[in-house]
Design a protein around this motif. Structure first.
Motif, PDB file in Angstrom:
ATOM      1  N   ASN A   1      -9.378  12.448 -15.914  1.00 35.09           N
ATOM      2  CA  ASN A   1      -9.147  13.634 -16.722  1.00 35.09           C
ATOM      3  C   ASN A   1      -9.962  13.550 -18.006  1.00 35.09           C
ATOM      4  O   ASN A   1      -9.727  12.710 -18.853  1.00 35.09           O
ATOM      5  N   HIS A   2     -10.938  14.422 -18.160  1.00 38.56           N
ATOM      6  CA  HIS A   2     -11.859  14.269 -19.281  1.00 38.56           C
ATOM      7  C   HIS A   2     -11.281  14.697 -20.615  1.00 38.56           C
ATOM      8  O   HIS A   2     -11.871  14.440 -21.646  1.00 38.56           O
ATOM      9  N   ASN A   3     -10.164  15.346 -20.567  1.00 40.42           N
ATOM     10  CA  ASN A   3      -9.609  15.760 -21.857  1.00 40.42           C
ATOM     11  C   ASN A   3      -8.787  14.674 -22.501  1.00 40.42           C
ATOM     12  O   ASN A   3      -8.429  14.780 -23.655  1.00 40.42           O
ATOM     13  N   GLN A   4      -8.488  13.624 -21.764  1.00 46.63           N
ATOM     14  CA  GLN A   4      -7.597  12.604 -22.277  1.00 46.63           C
ATOM     15  C   GLN A   4      -8.351  11.361 -22.699  1.00 46.63           C
ATOM     16  O   GLN A   4      -7.793  10.286 -22.712  1.00 46.63           O
ATOM     17  N   LYS A   5      -9.623  11.503 -23.070  1.00 41.58           N
ATOM     18  CA  LYS A   5     -10.412  10.304 -23.353  1.00 41.58           C
ATOM     19  C   LYS A   5      -9.842   9.519 -24.516  1.00 41.58           C
ATOM     20  O   LYS A   5      -9.606   8.320 -24.434  1.00 41.58           O
ATOM     21  N   GLY A   6      -9.641  10.222 -25.620  1.00 43.44           N
ATOM     22  CA  GLY A   6      -9.179   9.546 -26.817  1.00 43.44           C
ATOM     23  C   GLY A   6      -7.836   8.878 -26.607  1.00 43.44           C
ATOM     24  O   GLY A   6      -7.615   7.725 -26.983  1.00 43.44           O
ATOM     25  N   GLU A   7      -6.945   9.617 -25.947  1.00 42.41           N
ATOM     26  CA  GLU A   7      -5.605   9.072 -25.744  1.00 42.41           C
ATOM     27  C   GLU A   7      -5.643   7.805 -24.907  1.00 42.41           C
ATOM     28  O   GLU A   7      -4.986   6.820 -25.212  1.00 42.41           O
ATOM     29  N   SER A   8      -6.446   7.863 -23.859  1.00 35.46           N
ATOM     30  CA  SER A   8      -6.438   6.693 -22.977  1.00 35.46           C
ATOM     31  C   SER A   8      -7.042   5.491 -23.685  1.00 35.46           C
ATOM     32  O   SER A   8      -6.581   4.360 -23.517  1.00 35.46           O
ATOM     33  N   LEU A   9      -8.055   5.733 -24.538  1.00 41.65           N
ATOM     34  CA  LEU A   9      -8.651   4.620 -25.273  1.00 41.65           C
ATOM     35  C   LEU A   9      -7.629   3.993 -26.200  1.00 41.65           C
ATOM     36  O   LEU A   9      -7.460   2.774 -26.242  1.00 41.65           O
ATOM     37  N   LEU A  10      -6.914   4.839 -26.939  1.00 41.10           N
ATOM     38  CA  LEU A  10      -5.955   4.307 -27.898  1.00 41.10           C
ATOM     39  C   LEU A  10      -4.824   3.577 -27.187  1.00 41.10           C
ATOM     40  O   LEU A  10      -4.345   2.535 -27.654  1.00 41.10           O
ATOM     41  N   GLN A  11      -4.434   4.130 -26.070  1.00 44.28           N
ATOM     42  CA  GLN A  11      -3.366   3.497 -25.309  1.00 44.28           C
ATOM     43  C   GLN A  11      -3.785   2.098 -24.887  1.00 44.28           C
ATOM     44  O   GLN A  11      -3.072   1.118 -25.089  1.00 44.28           O
ATOM     45  N   LYS A  12      -4.975   2.033 -24.324  1.00 38.07           N
ATOM     46  CA  LYS A  12      -5.460   0.733 -23.856  1.00 38.07           C
ATOM     47  C   LYS A  12      -5.632  -0.220 -25.032  1.00 38.07           C
ATOM     48  O   LYS A  12      -5.406  -1.426 -24.910  1.00 38.07           O
ATOM     49  N   LEU A  13      -6.038   0.318 -26.182  1.00 34.45           N
ATOM     50  CA  LEU A  13      -6.239  -0.530 -27.357  1.00 34.45           C
ATOM     51  C   LEU A  13      -4.920  -1.148 -27.797  1.00 34.45           C
ATOM     52  O   LEU A  13      -4.833  -2.334 -28.114  1.00 34.45           O
ATOM     53  N   GLU A  14      -3.876  -0.340 -27.788  1.00 34.00           N
ATOM     54  CA  GLU A  14      -2.572  -0.879 -28.161  1.00 34.00           C
ATOM     55  C   GLU A  14      -2.132  -1.981 -27.225  1.00 34.00           C
ATOM     56  O   GLU A  14      -1.655  -3.035 -27.653  1.00 34.00           O
ATOM     57  N   GLU A  15      -2.323  -1.731 -25.929  1.00 32.22           N
ATOM     58  CA  GLU A  15      -1.938  -2.759 -24.962  1.00 32.22           C
ATOM     59  C   GLU A  15      -2.731  -4.030 -25.195  1.00 32.22           C
ATOM     60  O   GLU A  15      -2.216  -5.147 -25.091  1.00 32.22           O
ATOM     61  N   PHE A  16      -4.018  -3.840 -25.533  1.00 32.59           N
ATOM     62  CA  PHE A  16      -4.855  -5.016 -25.752  1.00 32.59           C
ATOM     63  C   PHE A  16      -4.354  -5.811 -26.948  1.00 32.59           C
ATOM     64  O   PHE A  16      -4.308  -7.044 -26.926  1.00 32.59           O
ATOM     65  N   VAL A  17      -3.990  -5.106 -28.025  1.00 32.80           N
ATOM     66  CA  VAL A  17      -3.532  -5.806 -29.229  1.00 32.80           C
ATOM     67  C   VAL A  17      -2.260  -6.592 -28.928  1.00 32.80           C
ATOM     68  O   VAL A  17      -2.091  -7.736 -29.361  1.00 32.80           O
ATOM     69  N   ASP A  18      -1.387  -5.980 -28.125  1.00 35.84           N
ATOM     70  CA  ASP A  18      -0.169  -6.705 -27.733  1.00 35.84           C
ATOM     71  C   ASP A  18      -0.509  -7.974 -26.985  1.00 35.84           C
ATOM     72  O   ASP A  18       0.014  -9.057 -27.261  1.00 35.84           O
ATOM     73  N   LYS A  19      -1.415  -7.827 -26.034  1.00 36.54           N
ATOM     74  CA  LYS A  19      -1.788  -8.981 -25.221  1.00 36.54           C
ATOM     75  C   LYS A  19      -2.421 -10.069 -26.092  1.00 36.54           C
ATOM     76  O   LYS A  19      -2.141 -11.254 -25.963  1.00 36.54           O
ATOM     77  N   ASP A  20      -3.275  -9.635 -27.015  1.00 32.64           N
ATOM     78  CA  ASP A  20      -3.951 -10.589 -27.887  1.00 32.64           C
ATOM     79  C   ASP A  20      -2.936 -11.343 -28.731  1.00 32.64           C
ATOM     80  O   ASP A  20      -3.058 -12.546 -28.957  1.00 32.64           O
ATOM     81  N   GLU A  21      -1.907 -10.601 -29.201  1.00 34.86           N
ATOM     82  CA  GLU A  21      -0.911 -11.259 -30.029  1.00 34.86           C
ATOM     83  C   GLU A  21      -0.151 -12.296 -29.215  1.00 34.86           C
ATOM     84  O   GLU A  21       0.139 -13.387 -29.693  1.00 34.86           O
ATOM     85  N   SER A  22       0.135 -11.926 -27.974  1.00 40.68           N
ATOM     86  CA  SER A  22       0.911 -12.870 -27.165  1.00 40.68           C
ATOM     87  C   SER A  22       0.142 -14.151 -26.907  1.00 40.68           C
ATOM     88  O   SER A  22       0.724 -15.196 -26.672  1.00 40.68           O
ATOM     89  N   LEU A  23      -1.206 -14.059 -26.932  1.00 41.98           N
ATOM     90  CA  LEU A  23      -1.995 -15.264 -26.705  1.00 41.98           C
ATOM     91  C   LEU A  23      -2.182 -16.074 -27.973  1.00 41.98           C
ATOM     92  O   LEU A  23      -2.765 -17.151 -27.929  1.00 41.98           O
ATOM     93  N   CYS A  24      -1.718 -15.558 -29.084  1.00 44.46           N
ATOM     94  CA  CYS A  24      -2.040 -16.208 -30.355  1.00 44.46           C
ATOM     95  C   CYS A  24      -1.233 -17.469 -30.535  1.00 44.46           C
ATOM     96  O   CYS A  24      -0.005 -17.457 -30.418  1.00 44.46           O
ATOM     97  N   ARG A  25      -1.937 -18.562 -30.830  1.00 42.52           N
ATOM     98  CA  ARG A  25      -1.240 -19.821 -31.001  1.00 42.52           C
ATOM     99  C   ARG A  25      -1.109 -20.230 -32.457  1.00 42.52           C
ATOM    100  O   ARG A  25      -0.341 -21.104 -32.783  1.00 42.52           O
ATOM    101  N   ASP A  26      -1.903 -19.580 -33.319  1.00 40.35           N
ATOM    102  CA  ASP A  26      -1.803 -19.944 -34.735  1.00 40.35           C
ATOM    103  C   ASP A  26      -0.741 -19.098 -35.397  1.00 40.35           C
ATOM    104  O   ASP A  26      -0.685 -17.889 -35.209  1.00 40.35           O
TER     105      ASP A  26
END
Lengths: 553, 297
Positions: free
Chosen positions: B85-110
């Motif tokens: 769906n080409h109208n949802q580009k921004g939303e899907s990017l932000l959604q994926k970005l949030e998921e990525f940040v969560d995942k990154d935090e879970s990997l954080c050891r410091d």
């Protein structure tokens, strides 16, 4: 229509100008030799004019008259012009344009003219793959059969049949003449071709020399035996898996086989086609072993005999072959799975701290960039990861809520950015030529680039001739120099046209050109300063100074 | 190595300026937390989103892929060719970005980090190059790829070897690496990367106008770069410094095993431990002798 007697070369020269006015001509000659000379010359002249255009046909004719060129020379020059486009362009521009004469143009290129004559073909011709077919020409009426033996065929016969070669060396010219030798050989071949072994045996019994040709070649057999002993047992026969040697008789070769079992006394006179074929193939694949003129049969035979003897001597003295072979066998026969672990002869690479590389490089890389005061300051404080990630998440959700702002950037800021960038880009013209990555010429449009390069080569040519005629001592040199000077001054307006056209590129980003022009005109102005001084002394003419006019932007 | 073949009628089927843009955005939370400017992460993302939209508008066949460079991991967060769906580009990017940040935090050891920390640039460069290789192997018709790094974190010394390998691989595949530095200091890595791969290196003066910088400089496709002038840094000094003193040297000793540079002769290489042989004695007498004889003759 004209009919002419053509006695001399000068006449031909005068003729060429008339020839290319158009129209047809018929020539009459006294002898064939004259006609041939004339024909070659006319063909060369037509080719020459066909390329360089018919408009200035008088000039080449005049040039030719001065020099009395041979046709070979003419053809040579034409060939050179055909091969090199740039040369042809220069030639057209100067010689046809009347600025330089033909002689002057080629005077500086003597090396080119000489070079071609001595070119020998580098390729060596291989042996023919045809087996000398025993299909002699026989006319049906008489009982005569004619064989054609060329030196090439003789060479091949000597290479394939060492017995014949040996017989030749032994018999000729002591026992019989060459013609007799070959007659006997041909007779033997004829007998073989009839496949009548009994008749062959009968004739061999009578004529001792003939017997040599009819019997099987002992030297060949010995050679074959030696080769078999030296075959490499580690040869991978995988490629031959598809070939079926067991079920196909005679390897699939069709032959008329005489089925009668003959007496053993006739065995030596039997010839096997597969043997002949193998020997022929081996000789052809080996190629030309000797590099002797094929005319003299005796020398060919001797040369081949010498080569064979040398090979034999090498084999005998090469005891290492056995050792090599056994080494190879033992290596290939190893089964890898059954080998024990081998210790590596090298120590593994262990880099203790790869950061050393980074530190050593970091120091220098950032110096030229300077301190960019962009208003970004780093606050060094200790942040907990929870806090950091949390704030990041908050910011992301902020965007999701608010979306993109309108306008995305403040117009004033955008304008400042744009003007800053423009200034930055336009200042790069002062740095043109400093980076090894870029080439100024390449940034120009292709047509302009080619034109500029052509102007450059033509100016080079003119300057070469100009300076070579200095000091000016004769009237001829003076006229030549004036001619060259005029030609050179004509280049300036041509270049101006280019710059005017390129000026019309209004893109502010395209700022590279004026600097390029400046650089280019410096090449001219350096020479032109000398030119101007010198020429103004001679003729009192002032030259235009190019650089001022072009560096406008 | 498989080299991508361009058929002779490539430019009839694909116009010249079709590009595949790989954007690597720096999502190191410690960096974004530690800077104090007008450019917050949200403003940054909105500028980048507008820029991506404009890239996709330039040509119907343009493709954009966004990779997030995190503190512990990297991941693809947007692929324009995979969207339904080409109208949802921004939303899907932000959604994926949030998921990525969560995942990154879970990997954080410091638990806590001093200063801006280092982001995994080598990882995201490698991921970008892998994606590009996949595109090359997808057939003869593909857009011309380039990489844009929006980077702010300082250079991590431990990533030197990996980044240099990625740079050389990009050079071989003829993929330019453009760099836009949004942090406080210049990045030697990205400067090298842009220099070697003939990309653009830029550190914007006015971060407020980041969108303007992006569209003016980084939106140019590879075909247009042959006739458009883009800002270039003045000159880069890549001279080596010795490993022992960090002095710039022109002539020195190099270990043939690990290629580390020393200004003086050492018995053993400090980086890889290999033992050096005898140094070649400086023959200053021989050249003098040679010079003398030539003068005499």
């Amino acid at each position: 229509m004209y009919s002419l007697l053509v006695p001399s070369f000068c006449a031909i020269n005068k003729l060429s100008s008339a020839l290319f006015q158009g129209g047809n001509y018929i020539f009459e000659f006294d002898s064939f030799a004259d006609r041939d000379i004339c024909r070659e010359f006319v063909a060369a002249a037509i080719a020459f004019h066909g390329e360089t255009g018919k408009s200035t046909s008088e000039k080449p004719a005049a040039a030719l008259q001065d020099e009395q060129l041979s046709t070979a020379e003419m053809e040579h020059r034409i060939k050179l012009l055909q091969e090199d486009n740039e040369l042809q362009r220069l030639h057209k521009q100067f010689v046809i344009g009347g600025i330089l004469t033909e002689a002057e143009f080629w005077a500086t290129r003597k090396k080119l003219l000489d070079q071609n004559d001595r070119r020998k073909p580098k390729q060596r011709v291989a042996l023919k793959n045809e087996m000398w077919s025993v299909k002699p020409l026989s006319d049906g009426q008489s009982n005569r059969v004619t064989f054609n033996l060329t030196p090439e065929i003789i060479h091949q016969i000597f290479a394939e049949k060492p017995a014949v070669r040996q017989a030749y060396l032994k018999f000729v010219p002591n026992k019989m003449s060459e013609k007799e030798f070959w007659t006997k050989y041909s007779r033997a071949e004829y007998l073989h071709s009839t496949k009548n072994v009994v008749a062959a045996a009968a004739e061999a019994a009578e004529d001792e020399e003939l017997a040599v040709f009819l019997k099987q070649d002992d030297m060949l057999t010995n050679e074959a035996r030696r080769k078999i002993r030296r075959v490499d047992p580690t040869l991978d026969m995988e490629a031959d898996v598809g070939d079926d040697y067991m079920h196909l008789p005679d390897h699939g070769l069709l032959r008329e086989e005489s089925k009668d079992v003959l007496d053993s006394q006739y065995e030596p006179y039997r010839r096997y086609f597969s043997q002949d074929l193998n020997q022929h193939a081996a000789v052809v694949l080996q190629g030309r072993v000797v590099d002797v003129e094929l005319g003299d049969t005796r020398s060919v035979a001797e040369a081949l005999a010498r080569t064979k003897q040398a090979e034999l001597a090498n084999e005998v003295s090469d005891g290492n072959l056995e050792k090599d072979l056994s080494h190879r066998i033992s290596r290939v026969a190893e089964i890898e799975d059954l080998q024990g672990p081998r210790d590596l002869a090298v120590a593994p690479l262990c880099i203790k701290d790869p950061r050393d590389y980074f530190d050593s490089q970091q120091a220098n890389a950032l110096k030229p960039l300077g301190d960019a005061g962009s208003g970004v300051k780093t606050l060094k404080f200790n942040v907990s990861s929870v806090e950091a990630y949390g704030s990041l998440r908050e910011l992301i959700s902020e965007i999701r809520v608010t979306g993109l702002s309108e306008p995305i950037t403040d117009p004033e800021v955008a304008f400042k950015v744009l003007s800053g960038l423009t200034q930055n880009i336009s200042s790069t013209k002062y740095h043109l030529g400093k980076s090894p990555h870029e080439s100024i010429l390449d940034s120009l449009p292709k047509v302009t680039k080619e034109d500029l390069l052509h102007h450059w080569t033509s100016i080079q040519e003119l300057l070469k001739h100009f300076w070579s005629s200095y000091p000016i001592t004769t009237k001829y040199l003076y006229t030549k120099v004036t001619r060259l000077k005029d030609a050179m001054s004509q280049v300036y307006p041509k270049l101006q046209v280019h710059f005017v056209l390129l000026d019309n590129y209004n893109c502010f980003l395209y700022n590279g050109l004026p600097t390029c022009v400046y650089n280019f005109s410096c090449i001219f102005s350096l020479n032109s300063r000398k030119l101007r001084n010198l020429c103004s002394q001679i003729s009192g003419i002032k030259f235009p100074y190019l650089s001022n006019q072009c560096f406008r932007l | 190595m498989y080299l991508h073949q361009v058929p002779t009628n490539f430019f009839d089927i694909f116009p010249d300026d079709v590009s595949l843009l790989m954007v690597l955005i720096d999502t190191n939370p410690f960096f974004w937390n530690s800077i104090n400017t007008s450019l917050s992460f949200s403003k940054f993302i909105s500028n980048v989103l507008a820029f991506l939209n404009s890239i996709l508008l330039l040509n119907q066949l343009n493709q954009v892929v966004v990779i997030a460079t995190g503190y512990n991991s990297c991941d693809y967060i947007f692929d324009s060719s995979a969207l339904q769906n080409h109208n949802q580009k921004g939303e899907s990017l932000l959604q994926k970005l949030e998921e990525f940040v969560d995942k990154d935090e879970s990997l954080c050891r410091d638990d806590s980090v001093d200063g801006p920390g280092f982001s995994l640039l080598s990882g995201s460069l490698s991921m970008a190059l892998c994606y590009i290789q996949k595109v090359f192997r997808s057939g003869p018709l593909h857009p011309r790829p380039r990489i844009l790094c929006l980077h702010g974190s300082p250079d991590g010394p431990g990533q030197y070897v990996a980044i240099m390998n990625a740079i050389f691989s990009a050079q071989r595949s003829m993929v330019p690496i453009d760099s836009c530095i949004i942090g406080a200091q210049h990045s030697a890595f990205l400067q090298q990367a842009s220099y070697i791969t003939s990309g653009i290196y830029l550190k914007p003066q006015l971060l407020d106008g980041l969108f303007q910088y992006l569209t003016t400089v980084f939106a140019t496709d590879l075909h247009s770069r042959s006739f458009l002038q883009l800002p270039k840094p003045v000159g880069v000094d890549f001279r080596a410094a010795c490993f022992c003193h960090k002095n710039t040297i022109d002539m020195g000793y190099i270990c043939s095993v690990c290629l580390s540079i020393f200004c003086k002769h050492h018995k053993k290489c400090s980086t890889c431990g290999s033992v050096f042989g005898q140094a070649q004695t400086q023959d200053s007498s021989t050249p003098d002798r040679k010079r003398k004889t030539s003068v005499d003759n």
